[in-house]
Design a protein around this motif. Structure first.
Motif, mmCIF file in Angstrom:
data_model
loop_
_atom_site.group_PDB
_atom_site.id
_atom_site.type_symbol
_atom_site.label_atom_id
_atom_site.label_comp_id
_atom_site.label_asym_id
_atom_site.label_seq_id
_atom_site.Cartn_x
_atom_site.Cartn_y
_atom_site.Cartn_z
ATOM 1 N N LYS A 130 0.735 -1.063 0.096
ATOM 2 C CA LYS A 130 -0.010 0.182 0.049
ATOM 3 C C LYS A 130 0.662 1.324 -0.003
ATOM 4 C CE LYS A 130 -3.874 -2.277 2.584
ATOM 5 N NZ LYS A 130 -4.892 -2.132 3.634
ATOM 6 N N ARG A 131 0.129 2.173 -0.572
ATOM 7 C CA ARG A 131 1.146 3.384 -0.716
ATOM 8 C C ARG A 131 0.183 4.588 -0.541
ATOM 9 N NH1 ARG A 131 2.818 4.082 -6.565
ATOM 10 N NH2 ARG A 131 4.926 3.103 -5.780
ATOM 11 N N LEU A 132 0.607 5.532 0.431
ATOM 12 C CA LEU A 132 -0.241 6.556 0.746
ATOM 13 C C LEU A 132 0.657 7.996 0.464
ATOM 14 C CD1 LEU A 132 -2.234 7.392 4.073
ATOM 15 C CD2 LEU A 132 -0.233 9.119 3.193
ATOM 16 N N LEU A 133 -0.422 9.001 -0.209
ATOM 17 C CA LEU A 133 0.239 10.179 -0.450
ATOM 18 C C LEU A 133 -0.438 11.178 0.401
ATOM 19 C CD1 LEU A 133 1.648 12.294 -2.497
ATOM 20 C CD2 LEU A 133 -0.366 12.521 -3.759
ATOM 21 N N THR A 134 0.530 11.842 0.904
ATOM 22 C CA THR A 134 0.014 12.903 1.941
ATOM 23 C C THR A 134 0.621 14.273 1.674
ATOM 24 O OG1 THR A 134 0.073 13.896 4.416
ATOM 25 C CG2 THR A 134 1.811 12.704 3.631
ATOM 26 N N ILE A 135 -0.508 15.321 1.366
ATOM 27 C CA ILE A 135 -0.454 16.700 0.868
ATOM 28 C C ILE A 135 -0.551 17.511 1.775
ATOM 29 C CG2 ILE A 135 -0.967 18.121 -1.166
ATOM 30 C CD1 ILE A 135 -2.461 15.733 -2.357
ATOM 31 N N GLN A 136 0.436 18.289 2.207
ATOM 32 C CA GLN A 136 0.260 19.492 3.298
ATOM 33 C C GLN A 136 1.419 20.195 3.267
ATOM 34 O OE1 GLN A 136 0.108 17.487 7.378
ATOM 35 N NE2 GLN A 136 -0.162 15.681 6.257
ATOM 36 N N SER A 180 6.720 22.599 7.636
ATOM 37 C CA SER A 180 7.039 23.579 8.482
ATOM 38 C C SER A 180 8.416 22.916 9.052
ATOM 39 C CB SER A 180 6.168 23.741 9.493
ATOM 40 O OG SER A 180 5.242 24.487 9.237
ATOM 41 N N CYS A 181 9.736 23.528 8.561
ATOM 42 C CA CYS A 181 10.905 22.901 9.072
ATOM 43 C C CYS A 181 11.267 22.624 10.448
ATOM 44 C CB CYS A 181 11.899 23.738 8.204
ATOM 45 S SG CYS A 181 11.997 24.115 6.311
ATOM 46 N N VAL A 182 10.659 23.484 11.160
ATOM 47 C CA VAL A 182 10.725 23.260 12.721
ATOM 48 C C VAL A 182 9.529 23.615 13.251
ATOM 49 C CG1 VAL A 182 11.947 24.265 14.682
ATOM 50 C CG2 VAL A 182 13.314 24.256 12.582
ATOM 51 N N GLY A 183 9.217 22.553 14.275
ATOM 52 C CA GLY A 183 7.938 22.806 14.878
ATOM 53 C C GLY A 183 7.146 21.478 15.051
ATOM 54 N N GLN A 184 7.697 20.391 14.667
ATOM 55 C CA GLN A 184 6.948 19.095 14.627
ATOM 56 C C GLN A 184 5.535 19.386 14.408
ATOM 57 O OE1 GLN A 184 8.373 18.805 18.673
ATOM 58 N NE2 GLN A 184 9.097 16.716 18.066
ATOM 59 N N CYS A 185 5.280 19.473 13.053
ATOM 60 C CA CYS A 185 3.789 19.425 12.597
ATOM 61 C C CYS A 185 3.687 19.011 11.090
ATOM 62 C CB CYS A 185 3.104 20.818 12.760
ATOM 63 S SG CYS A 185 3.901 22.315 12.020
ATOM 64 N N SER A 186 2.751 18.982 10.679
ATOM 65 C CA SER A 186 2.380 18.733 8.934
ATOM 66 C C SER A 186 3.480 17.532 8.703
ATOM 67 C CB SER A 186 2.627 20.276 8.300
ATOM 68 O OG SER A 186 3.789 20.541 8.797
ATOM 69 N N LEU A 187 4.215 17.842 7.369
ATOM 70 C CA LEU A 187 4.847 16.791 6.909
ATOM 71 C C LEU A 187 5.918 16.176 7.775
ATOM 72 C CD1 LEU A 187 5.145 17.686 2.949
ATOM 73 C CD2 LEU A 187 3.687 16.022 4.132
ATOM 74 N N THR A 188 6.339 16.945 8.680
ATOM 75 C CA THR A 188 7.614 16.396 9.276
ATOM 76 C C THR A 188 6.912 15.550 10.642
ATOM 77 O OG1 THR A 188 7.403 18.271 11.079
ATOM 78 C CG2 THR A 188 9.331 18.601 9.136
ATOM 79 N N VAL A 189 5.736 15.629 10.611
ATOM 80 C CA VAL A 189 5.209 14.569 11.586
ATOM 81 C C VAL A 189 4.336 13.297 10.627
ATOM 82 C CG1 VAL A 189 3.022 14.391 12.939
ATOM 83 C CG2 VAL A 189 4.506 16.308 13.416
ATOM 84 N N PHE A 231 -4.942 8.843 0.256
ATOM 85 C CA PHE A 231 -4.585 10.329 0.114
ATOM 86 C C PHE A 231 -4.863 10.997 1.491
ATOM 87 C CE2 PHE A 231 -5.913 9.052 -4.120
ATOM 88 C CZ PHE A 231 -4.727 9.713 -4.972
ATOM 89 N N TYR A 232 -3.914 11.633 2.303
ATOM 90 C CA TYR A 232 -4.261 12.295 3.471
ATOM 91 C C TYR A 232 -3.715 13.905 3.146
ATOM 92 C CZ TYR A 232 -2.461 13.857 7.955
ATOM 93 O OH TYR A 232 -1.931 14.487 9.128
ATOM 94 N N THR A 233 -4.855 14.540 3.534
ATOM 95 C CA THR A 233 -4.433 16.195 3.334
ATOM 96 C C THR A 233 -4.420 16.717 4.671
ATOM 97 O OG1 THR A 233 -6.560 16.660 3.178
ATOM 98 C CG2 THR A 233 -5.411 15.947 1.124
ATOM 99 N N GLY A 234 -3.713 17.471 4.941
ATOM 100 C CA GLY A 234 -3.615 18.529 6.242
ATOM 101 C C GLY A 234 -3.521 19.963 5.778
ATOM 102 N N TYR A 235 -2.475 20.681 6.172
ATOM 103 C CA TYR A 235 -2.702 22.217 6.105
ATOM 104 C C TYR A 235 -2.362 22.602 4.774
ATOM 105 C CZ TYR A 235 -0.967 27.097 6.894
ATOM 106 O OH TYR A 235 -0.891 28.235 7.023
ATOM 107 N N LEU A 236 -3.510 23.269 3.929
ATOM 108 C CA LEU A 236 -3.327 23.681 2.622
ATOM 109 C C LEU A 236 -4.019 24.988 2.609
ATOM 110 C CD1 LEU A 236 -5.374 20.525 0.963
ATOM 111 C CD2 LEU A 236 -2.725 20.827 0.992
ATOM 112 N N SER A 237 -3.262 25.635 1.634
ATOM 113 C CA SER A 237 -3.806 27.001 1.077
ATOM 114 C C SER A 237 -5.004 27.187 0.357
ATOM 115 C CB SER A 237 -2.688 27.902 0.441
ATOM 116 O OG SER A 237 -2.293 27.546 -0.773
ATOM 117 N N ARG A 238 -5.691 28.333 0.248
ATOM 118 C CA ARG A 238 -7.022 28.332 -0.963
ATOM 119 C C ARG A 238 -6.540 27.852 -1.946
ATOM 120 N NH1 ARG A 238 -11.486 31.661 -0.773
ATOM 121 N NH2 ARG A 238 -10.753 32.710 1.194
#
Length: 276
Positions: free
Chosen positions: A3-9, A12-21, A78-85
């Motif tokens: 199985k292969r999942l794609l996450t789109i978000q 944030s290079c520092v801060g332990q959130c979004s793709l680095t999580v 597909f798993y999406t997180g923080y996105l702009s408009r």
């Protein structure tokens, strides 16, 4: 085929959130994790950092999709997180174009917390995010995000089970098959999730730790996505993710210098043990 999942978000290079999580957590679940960063930030935008840099990668998204289509690269989820408009429409195009049969759509409408939209989002943004929720297999809003999606007043406390279940049903009317609301509490000392599959409700509660850390929503959604892809039931995935967040917070308590996120890395052995 694995199985292969794609996450789109964002990244944030520092801060332990979004793709680095998302990347390490879902990978630890044993799922091949592909990423598509919508933007790169020096750090996350929550209070504590003096400012942040931002580089928009929206223009790269259709180019990346074109290359994937050329090479017949497809995804099981597909798993999406923080996105702009501007990234909502390209994200929907990607999910429609490179999905394997039965591919899941997991949407974390990451845009708000504690009754307020994140910095950089205007009052109309929730309407755009609602478009992404339509047709999603799972949406995972917190109570603030649920309120913005529905255009209702935010209730941080003083609600009952009937209120939560009405919110779940109304969110399902946006077009989502399953609704999971995080940060639900009916009694002091207990915090959990409400799970609605369009017909029935499930709840799961953990101890409510006296701490508020950035990125726990991303930790939750990532662990949920990874657990679900490992074949866990919806309520089991929701429960494992909630317990993992608690364990991540426990690993962070007492370290006053670590104010910017939760030490989920130290809790990964716990997550792997639960999955196995």
């Amino acid at each position: 085929m694995d199985k292969r999942l794609l996450t789109i978000q964002d990244i944030s290079c520092v801060g332990q959130c979004s793709l680095t999580v998302a990347l390490p957590i879902i990978s630890a679940c044993g799922i091949e994790t592909a990423i598509l960063p919508g933007s790169v930030l020096s750090n996350h935008t929550a209070p504590g950092f003096s400012a942040w840099t931002f580089h928009d990668l929206t223009d790269e998204m259709p180019k990346i999709l074109a290359q994937w289509k050329k090479d017949n690269i497809t995804f099981d989820a597909f798993y999406t997180g923080y996105l702009s408009r501007t990234q909502i429409a390209p994200t929907m195009d990607i999910m429609n174009s490179v999905a394997r049969d039965g591919a899941l759509r997991i949407v974390d409408p990451a845009m708000a917390d504690n009754g307020k939209l994140y910095a950089g989002f205007d009052a109309d943004f929730p309407k755009e995010m609602a478009k992404l929720c339509k047709g999603a297999d799972f949406i995972l809003p917190n109570l603030t995000e649920a309120s913005f999606l529905l255009g209702i007043e935010y209730k941080g406390s003083g609600y009952d089970k009937a209120y939560i279940e009405t919110v779940c049903k109304d969110l399902a009317k946006l077009g989502a098959k399953n609704v999971i609301i995080t940060g639900v509490s009916f009694e002091k000392g207990k915090l959990g999730v409400a799970v609605y599959n369009g017909a029935t409700f499930d709840y799961y509660f953990t101890e409510h730790l006296d701490a508020s850390l950035h990125g726990t929503g991303d930790i939750y959604s990532s662990a949920f996505a990874g657990s679900l892809m490992r074949g866990k039931s919806v309520i089991d995935a929701a429960s494992i993710a909630a317990d993992f967040v608690v364990e991540s917070i426990k690993q962070t308590l007492g370290d006053k210098d670590h104010w910017y996120g939760a030490k989920f890395e130290k809790a990964l052995p716990y997550l792997v043990q639960r999955l196995n």
